[in-house]
Design a protein around this motif. Sequence first.
Motif, PDB file in Angstrom:
ATOM      1  N   HIS A   1       0.818  -0.823   0.047  1.00  0.00           N
ATOM      2  CA  HIS A   1       0.173   0.030  -0.007  1.00  0.00           C
ATOM      3  C   HIS A   1       0.766   1.134  -0.003  1.00  0.00           C
ATOM      4  CE1 HIS A   1       0.834  -0.266   4.414  1.00  0.00           C
ATOM      5  NE2 HIS A   1       0.476   1.243   4.281  1.00  0.00           N
ATOM      6  N   GLY A   2       0.262   2.383  -0.432  1.00  0.00           N
ATOM      7  CA  GLY A   2       1.015   3.652  -0.458  1.00  0.00           C
ATOM      8  C   GLY A   2       0.201   4.807  -0.202  1.00  0.00           C
ATOM      9  N   ARG A   3       0.803   5.950  -0.522  1.00  0.00           N
ATOM     10  CA  ARG A   3      -0.287   7.299  -0.582  1.00  0.00           C
ATOM     11  C   ARG A   3      -0.018   8.235  -1.569  1.00  0.00           C
ATOM     12  NH1 ARG A   3       1.459  11.510   3.849  1.00  0.00           N
ATOM     13  NH2 ARG A   3       2.610  12.251   1.898  1.00  0.00           N
ATOM     14  N   ARG A   4      -0.979   8.490  -2.255  1.00  0.00           N
ATOM     15  CA  ARG A   4      -0.936   9.560  -3.344  1.00  0.00           C
ATOM     16  C   ARG A   4      -0.698  10.792  -2.710  1.00  0.00           C
ATOM     17  NH1 ARG A   4       0.826   7.332  -7.596  1.00  0.00           N
ATOM     18  NH2 ARG A   4      -0.588   5.406  -8.548  1.00  0.00           N
ATOM     19  N   PRO A   5       0.027  11.890  -3.584  1.00  0.00           N
ATOM     20  CA  PRO A   5       0.014  13.163  -3.180  1.00  0.00           C
ATOM     21  C   PRO A   5      -1.037  13.636  -3.053  1.00  0.00           C
ATOM     22  CG  PRO A   5       1.428  12.615  -5.096  1.00  0.00           C
ATOM     23  CD  PRO A   5       0.689  11.410  -4.722  1.00  0.00           C
ATOM     24  N   SER A   6      -1.506  14.666  -1.908  1.00  0.00           N
ATOM     25  CA  SER A   6      -2.705  15.337  -1.664  1.00  0.00           C
ATOM     26  C   SER A   6      -2.734  16.526  -1.394  1.00  0.00           C
ATOM     27  CB  SER A   6      -3.033  14.449  -0.371  1.00  0.00           C
ATOM     28  OG  SER A   6      -4.335  15.203   0.317  1.00  0.00           O
ATOM     29  N   LEU A   7      -3.835  17.249  -1.664  1.00  0.00           N
ATOM     30  CA  LEU A   7      -4.099  18.818  -1.319  1.00  0.00           C
ATOM     31  C   LEU A   7      -4.569  18.419   0.363  1.00  0.00           C
ATOM     32  CD1 LEU A   7      -6.121  20.465  -3.908  1.00  0.00           C
ATOM     33  CD2 LEU A   7      -3.462  20.992  -3.558  1.00  0.00           C
ATOM     34  N   PRO A   8      -4.008  19.459   1.137  1.00  0.00           N
ATOM     35  CA  PRO A   8      -4.482  19.452   2.520  1.00  0.00           C
ATOM     36  C   PRO A   8      -5.831  20.130   2.566  1.00  0.00           C
ATOM     37  CG  PRO A   8      -3.021  21.381   2.309  1.00  0.00           C
ATOM     38  CD  PRO A   8      -3.027  20.521   0.673  1.00  0.00           C
ATOM     39  N   PRO A   9      -6.484  19.781   3.854  1.00  0.00           N
ATOM     40  CA  PRO A   9      -6.147  18.833   4.906  1.00  0.00           C
ATOM     41  C   PRO A   9      -6.331  17.424   4.352  1.00  0.00           C
ATOM     42  CG  PRO A   9      -8.157  19.861   5.604  1.00  0.00           C
ATOM     43  CD  PRO A   9      -7.998  20.354   3.923  1.00  0.00           C
ATOM     44  N   ARG A  10      -5.583  16.542   5.114  1.00  0.00           N
ATOM     45  CA  ARG A  10      -5.989  15.011   5.048  1.00  0.00           C
ATOM     46  C   ARG A  10      -5.533  14.377   6.555  1.00  0.00           C
ATOM     47  NH1 ARG A  10      -3.263  10.374   4.017  1.00  0.00           N
ATOM     48  NH2 ARG A  10      -4.152   8.765   2.536  1.00  0.00           N
ATOM     49  N   ARG A  11      -6.392  13.756   7.017  1.00  0.00           N
ATOM     50  CA  ARG A  11      -5.990  13.009   8.107  1.00  0.00           C
ATOM     51  C   ARG A  11      -6.426  11.743   8.335  1.00  0.00           C
ATOM     52  NH1 ARG A  11      -4.281  14.210  13.679  1.00  0.00           N
ATOM     53  NH2 ARG A  11      -5.529  13.170  15.422  1.00  0.00           N
ATOM     54  N   VAL A  12      -5.529  10.789   8.247  1.00  0.00           N
ATOM     55  CA  VAL A  12      -5.725   9.444   8.300  1.00  0.00           C
ATOM     56  C   VAL A  12      -4.840   8.630   9.406  1.00  0.00           C
ATOM     57  CG1 VAL A  12      -5.575   7.010   6.989  1.00  0.00           C
ATOM     58  CG2 VAL A  12      -6.209   9.236   5.723  1.00  0.00           C
ATOM     59  N   LEU A  13      -5.882   8.247  10.363  1.00  0.00           N
ATOM     60  CA  LEU A  13      -5.221   7.384  11.481  1.00  0.00           C
ATOM     61  C   LEU A  13      -4.808   5.775  11.178  1.00  0.00           C
ATOM     62  CD1 LEU A  13      -7.276   8.991  14.015  1.00  0.00           C
ATOM     63  CD2 LEU A  13      -5.137  10.060  13.041  1.00  0.00           C
ATOM     64  N   VAL A  14      -3.969   5.208  12.040  1.00  0.00           N
ATOM     65  CA  VAL A  14      -3.616   3.910  11.778  1.00  0.00           C
ATOM     66  C   VAL A  14      -3.591   3.018  12.860  1.00  0.00           C
ATOM     67  CG1 VAL A  14      -1.174   4.530  11.667  1.00  0.00           C
ATOM     68  CG2 VAL A  14      -1.977   2.383  10.329  1.00  0.00           C
ATOM     69  N   ALA A  15      -3.861   1.864  13.032  1.00  0.00           N
ATOM     70  CA  ALA A  15      -3.659   0.934  13.962  1.00  0.00           C
ATOM     71  C   ALA A  15      -2.941  -0.305  13.360  1.00  0.00           C
ATOM     72  CB  ALA A  15      -4.821   0.596  14.745  1.00  0.00           C
ATOM     73  N   THR A  16      -1.709  -0.781  13.923  1.00  0.00           N
ATOM     74  CA  THR A  16      -1.196  -1.959  13.420  1.00  0.00           C
ATOM     75  C   THR A  16      -1.465  -3.348  14.371  1.00  0.00           C
ATOM     76  OG1 THR A  16       0.889  -1.070  14.153  1.00  0.00           O
ATOM     77  CG2 THR A  16       0.356  -0.977  11.790  1.00  0.00           C
ATOM     78  N   CYS A  17      -1.869  -4.326  13.852  1.00  0.00           N
ATOM     79  CA  CYS A  17      -2.054  -5.511  14.660  1.00  0.00           C
ATOM     80  C   CYS A  17      -1.513  -6.896  14.080  1.00  0.00           C
ATOM     81  CB  CYS A  17      -3.555  -5.900  14.590  1.00  0.00           C
ATOM     82  SG  CYS A  17      -4.580  -4.405  15.002  1.00  0.00           S
ATOM     83  N   LYS A  18      -0.839  -7.570  15.144  1.00  0.00           N
ATOM     84  CA  LYS A  18      -0.507  -8.969  14.953  1.00  0.00           C
ATOM     85  C   LYS A  18      -1.402  -9.820  14.231  1.00  0.00           C
ATOM     86  CE  LYS A  18       2.947  -8.497  18.612  1.00  0.00           C
ATOM     87  NZ  LYS A  18       3.414  -9.016  19.902  1.00  0.00           N
TER      88      LYS A  18
END
Length: 321
Positions: free
Chosen positions: A304-321
Amino acid sequence: MEYSCKDFKVGKCEGQKVVHGETMPLVLEPPEPNNGDLESLLLALKKNKDWFDDMITKNSAALLRGFNVKNAEDFNEIVETFGWDDIRYVGPAPRTHVHKRIWTANEGPLSEFIYYHHEMVLIKEFPKKVILFCETPPPEGGQTPFVPSFRVTERMLEEFPEAVEEMETKGLKYSFTALSKNDTSSMRGRGWEDAFGTSDRAEAERRAKALGMDMEWLPNGGVKTILGPRCLTKVFDGRKGRRMWFNTLVGMHGKEHSSATMADGTEIPKHVVKRCEEIIEEESIQFNWEKGDVLFLDNYALLHGRRPSLPPRRVLVATCK
């Protein structure tokens, strides 16, 4: 594929693809338009935990859309419903802790493209799932594109069978230069002190070793980390014996702060890397965020990746086993 579950309605989203009969991402919406409150969602997830987990593995990505998920607290409740163990992020991306198990996604400049990767692919312990929540959708751009990893291996084997098998046999070696102290003007701007959770060099070395890294200290106070040998592809249980393109070859090859070679020092031909980059883009699914989206990615199966963006952009994340 058995998608039926009375607590969710299967929907569609822009950019969605069917790959070998699997829907990426599988979109799950409230069964009734007025059933989109958080409480109903948490109840539905508790009731269908195993089914939902199965859907993530079978489709590599599942999207909850149309539920009233407002903030990090709501998102954390969703993550904790499943009982999956947390795994602490280790890597160069600048991130901030928000609430309990929730962090910001890479805080590097929104104008930059974050290249496709499996999360924490280079260290010994990597998450099984990456879960993302869109608090503020970008006005333009800012997609989180993802790629079925096995398709990259299949296509690379069709075009470069000998190069693939040589890299597979020898393994890969990566080097990466981390600055001292954080530099938020870069996507890879996390200082080694923050990355290793210490300002003590000896302790940083011990922690690096535990993660399978060697270190060389640089005159400017930064550090060069060397990792290898690492695999080119990996096969995980329950994913049809597929060889996942489980490396960061394209993302690190010949860059300013990083390199990728075969483990014995043999250079990887530029045209092979270039073509791999094209294949990854051709196989990508360009996912557009809507406010309140919660996207579950099988980190074993997707880059996965992230494309360039105009602000604002807020993405939050959690990582799990």
